[in-house]
Design a protein around this motif. Structure first.
Motif, PDB file in Angstrom:
ATOM      1  N   GLN A  89      31.020   7.327  -3.656  1.00  0.00           N
ATOM      2  CA  GLN A  89      30.333   6.841  -2.446  1.00  0.00           C
ATOM      3  C   GLN A  89      29.205   7.787  -2.024  1.00  0.00           C
ATOM      4  O   GLN A  89      28.294   7.390  -1.309  1.00  0.00           O
ATOM      5  CB  GLN A  89      31.293   6.763  -1.257  1.00  0.00           C
ATOM      6  N   TYR A  90      29.301   9.029  -2.422  1.00  0.00           N
ATOM      7  CA  TYR A  90      28.363  10.071  -1.991  1.00  0.00           C
ATOM      8  C   TYR A  90      27.461  10.532  -3.131  1.00  0.00           C
ATOM      9  O   TYR A  90      26.963  11.658  -3.116  1.00  0.00           O
ATOM     10  CB  TYR A  90      29.155  11.258  -1.409  1.00  0.00           C
ATOM     11  N   THR A  91      27.241   9.650  -4.091  1.00  0.00           N
ATOM     12  CA  THR A  91      26.472  10.011  -5.286  1.00  0.00           C
ATOM     13  C   THR A  91      25.120  10.631  -4.936  1.00  0.00           C
ATOM     14  O   THR A  91      24.743  11.653  -5.510  1.00  0.00           O
ATOM     15  CB  THR A  91      26.287   8.775  -6.191  1.00  0.00           C
ATOM     16  N   GLU A  92      24.410  10.040  -4.004  1.00  0.00           N
ATOM     17  CA  GLU A  92      23.062  10.530  -3.700  1.00  0.00           C
ATOM     18  C   GLU A  92      23.088  11.977  -3.189  1.00  0.00           C
ATOM     19  O   GLU A  92      22.375  12.835  -3.705  1.00  0.00           O
ATOM     20  CB  GLU A  92      22.390   9.626  -2.669  1.00  0.00           C
ATOM     21  N   SER A  93      23.906  12.249  -2.201  1.00  0.00           N
ATOM     22  CA  SER A  93      23.940  13.616  -1.660  1.00  0.00           C
ATOM     23  C   SER A  93      24.573  14.591  -2.647  1.00  0.00           C
ATOM     24  O   SER A  93      24.128  15.740  -2.766  1.00  0.00           O
ATOM     25  CB  SER A  93      24.666  13.668  -0.310  1.00  0.00           C
ATOM     26  N   LEU A  94      25.574  14.150  -3.385  1.00  0.00           N
ATOM     27  CA  LEU A  94      26.203  15.042  -4.365  1.00  0.00           C
ATOM     28  C   LEU A  94      25.257  15.355  -5.522  1.00  0.00           C
ATOM     29  O   LEU A  94      25.281  16.470  -6.064  1.00  0.00           O
ATOM     30  CB  LEU A  94      27.518  14.450  -4.864  1.00  0.00           C
ATOM     31  N   LYS A  95      24.418  14.412  -5.895  1.00  0.00           N
ATOM     32  CA  LYS A  95      23.416  14.654  -6.935  1.00  0.00           C
ATOM     33  C   LYS A  95      22.415  15.712  -6.454  1.00  0.00           C
ATOM     34  O   LYS A  95      22.003  16.589  -7.233  1.00  0.00           O
ATOM     35  CB  LYS A  95      22.706  13.347  -7.299  1.00  0.00           C
ATOM     36  N   ILE A  96      22.043  15.652  -5.205  1.00  0.00           N
ATOM     37  CA  ILE A  96      21.138  16.671  -4.645  1.00  0.00           C
ATOM     38  C   ILE A  96      21.800  18.042  -4.722  1.00  0.00           C
ATOM     39  O   ILE A  96      21.175  19.026  -5.124  1.00  0.00           O
ATOM     40  CB  ILE A  96      20.739  16.317  -3.191  1.00  0.00           C
ATOM     41  N   LEU A  97      23.080  18.106  -4.374  1.00  0.00           N
ATOM     42  CA  LEU A  97      23.808  19.378  -4.459  1.00  0.00           C
ATOM     43  C   LEU A  97      23.906  19.857  -5.901  1.00  0.00           C
ATOM     44  O   LEU A  97      23.745  21.054  -6.179  1.00  0.00           O
ATOM     45  CB  LEU A  97      25.201  19.245  -3.858  1.00  0.00           C
ATOM     46  N   GLN A  98      24.159  18.943  -6.806  1.00  0.00           N
ATOM     47  CA  GLN A  98      24.244  19.306  -8.222  1.00  0.00           C
ATOM     48  C   GLN A  98      22.917  19.892  -8.701  1.00  0.00           C
ATOM     49  O   GLN A  98      22.887  20.925  -9.374  1.00  0.00           O
ATOM     50  CB  GLN A  98      24.623  18.092  -9.061  1.00  0.00           C
ATOM     51  N   ASP A  99      21.816  19.234  -8.347  1.00  0.00           N
ATOM     52  CA  ASP A  99      20.493  19.710  -8.768  1.00  0.00           C
ATOM     53  C   ASP A  99      20.154  21.077  -8.176  1.00  0.00           C
ATOM     54  O   ASP A  99      19.367  21.826  -8.745  1.00  0.00           O
ATOM     55  CB  ASP A  99      19.412  18.693  -8.392  1.00  0.00           C
ATOM     56  N   ALA A 100      20.776  21.386  -7.019  1.00  0.00           N
ATOM     57  CA  ALA A 100      20.559  22.684  -6.374  1.00  0.00           C
ATOM     58  C   ALA A 100      21.636  23.700  -6.779  1.00  0.00           C
ATOM     59  O   ALA A 100      21.736  24.774  -6.173  1.00  0.00           O
ATOM     60  CB  ALA A 100      20.541  22.503  -4.854  1.00  0.00           C
ATOM     61  N   ASN A 101      22.442  23.347  -7.775  1.00  0.00           N
ATOM     62  CA  ASN A 101      23.539  24.208  -8.242  1.00  0.00           C
ATOM     63  C   ASN A 101      24.536  24.554  -7.141  1.00  0.00           C
ATOM     64  O   ASN A 101      25.053  25.679  -7.078  1.00  0.00           O
ATOM     65  CB  ASN A 101      22.997  25.490  -8.886  1.00  0.00           C
ATOM     66  N   LEU A 102      24.809  23.574  -6.279  1.00  0.00           N
ATOM     67  CA  LEU A 102      25.732  23.787  -5.163  1.00  0.00           C
ATOM     68  C   LEU A 102      26.955  22.868  -5.210  1.00  0.00           C
ATOM     69  O   LEU A 102      27.837  22.985  -4.368  1.00  0.00           O
ATOM     70  CB  LEU A 102      24.998  23.570  -3.826  1.00  0.00           C
ATOM     71  N   LEU A 103      27.008  21.975  -6.171  1.00  0.00           N
ATOM     72  CA  LEU A 103      28.109  21.009  -6.226  1.00  0.00           C
ATOM     73  C   LEU A 103      29.459  21.701  -6.380  1.00  0.00           C
ATOM     74  O   LEU A 103      30.463  21.242  -5.850  1.00  0.00           O
ATOM     75  CB  LEU A 103      27.890  19.999  -7.351  1.00  0.00           C
ATOM     76  N   VAL A 104      29.490  22.814  -7.063  1.00  0.00           N
ATOM     77  CA  VAL A 104      30.748  23.525  -7.297  1.00  0.00           C
ATOM     78  C   VAL A 104      31.413  23.951  -5.984  1.00  0.00           C
ATOM     79  O   VAL A 104      32.619  24.191  -5.944  1.00  0.00           O
ATOM     80  CB  VAL A 104      30.532  24.728  -8.248  1.00  0.00           C
ATOM     81  N   LEU A 105      30.664  23.992  -4.904  1.00  0.00           N
ATOM     82  CA  LEU A 105      31.255  24.330  -3.604  1.00  0.00           C
ATOM     83  C   LEU A 105      32.348  23.337  -3.205  1.00  0.00           C
ATOM     84  O   LEU A 105      33.312  23.715  -2.549  1.00  0.00           O
ATOM     85  CB  LEU A 105      30.181  24.381  -2.510  1.00  0.00           C
ATOM     86  N   ILE A 106      32.210  22.094  -3.621  1.00  0.00           N
ATOM     87  CA  ILE A 106      33.254  21.109  -3.323  1.00  0.00           C
ATOM     88  C   ILE A 106      34.555  21.526  -3.991  1.00  0.00           C
ATOM     89  O   ILE A 106      35.622  21.503  -3.361  1.00  0.00           O
ATOM     90  CB  ILE A 106      32.850  19.694  -3.776  1.00  0.00           C
ATOM     91  N   LEU A 107      34.479  21.904  -5.229  1.00  0.00           N
ATOM     92  CA  LEU A 107      35.673  22.328  -5.958  1.00  0.00           C
ATOM     93  C   LEU A 107      36.268  23.573  -5.309  1.00  0.00           C
ATOM     94  O   LEU A 107      37.472  23.627  -5.044  1.00  0.00           O
ATOM     95  CB  LEU A 107      35.326  22.596  -7.421  1.00  0.00           C
ATOM     96  N   GLN A 108      35.439  24.554  -5.041  1.00  0.00           N
ATOM     97  CA  GLN A 108      35.918  25.797  -4.441  1.00  0.00           C
ATOM     98  C   GLN A 108      36.579  25.556  -3.088  1.00  0.00           C
ATOM     99  O   GLN A 108      37.635  26.109  -2.802  1.00  0.00           O
ATOM    100  CB  GLN A 108      34.767  26.792  -4.309  1.00  0.00           C
TER     101      GLN A 108
END
Length: 180
Positions: A89-108
């Motif tokens: 559902q959050y593909t757009e915002s999560l893709k932005i985080l991924q491109d900024a190398n920040l997506l791993v924060l969700i896992l952490q």
């Protein structure tokens, strides 16, 4: 007004991340200006730009946990399906985080919050006859594995592979590991 201001700051942060690709390159002044609020107002709600992001992620994780606990999951496949349906559902915002190398924060951030939720949700088919140490390792394995599959899908296939196909692919991966 408080929730509206927080929303403006989150939207501004994602707008700026989408163009600058780095949280480090965004100043508080720039973030406040983009959100059309005073810098002083920013500090009324947050101590740092990182806190804007972590509050957003914590809210997504908390909503995930609430929905997870209200779902009637009867097996592991239901959990996998729910995981991908929710986060897609959050593909757009999560893709932005991924491109900024920040997506791993969700896992952490999930590692601290998910064990209790997964323990209650997974009990019918998983927790029985397991000690707490085993449960902790299981949850880390499941969470990390699903996160990494989602990360790869977001990186390479989210525009061409529907979520139900992602679920099937993930379940096939798990089955292949089990059968080998």
């Amino acid at each position: 007004m408080e929730s509206q201001t927080r929303q403006w700051l989150e939207e501004a942060l994602f707008d700026l991340l989408a163009t600058k690709k780095s949280l480090h390159n965004i100043s508080i002044a720039e973030l406040s200006e983009h959100a059309q609020i005073a810098r002083r107002t920013f500090y009324r709600y947050y101590h740092s730009k990182e806190q804007v992001l972590t509050n957003y992620l914590d809210r997504l994780i908390q909503d995930y946990i609430i929905e997870l606990q209200t779902e009637k999951l009867t097996n592991f496949e239901d959990l996998v399906n729910f995981f991908f349906q929710y986060w897609s559902q959050y593909t757009e915002s999560l893709k932005i985080l991924q491109d900024a190398n920040l997506l791993v924060l969700i896992l952490q951030r999930s590692y601290d919050k998910l064990p209790d939720a997964y323990s209650t949700v997974m009990a019918p088919w998983h927790i029985t006859n397991s000690d707490q140490k085993q449960i902790t390792y299981d949850i880390r394995f499941i969470t990390g594995g699903l996160y990494n599959i989602f990360d790869e899908w977001l990186k390479t296939d989210h525009q061409t592979m529907p979520v139900n196909e992602l679920v099937t692919t993930a379940l096939n991966t798990i089955k292949r590991m089990k059968d080998s």
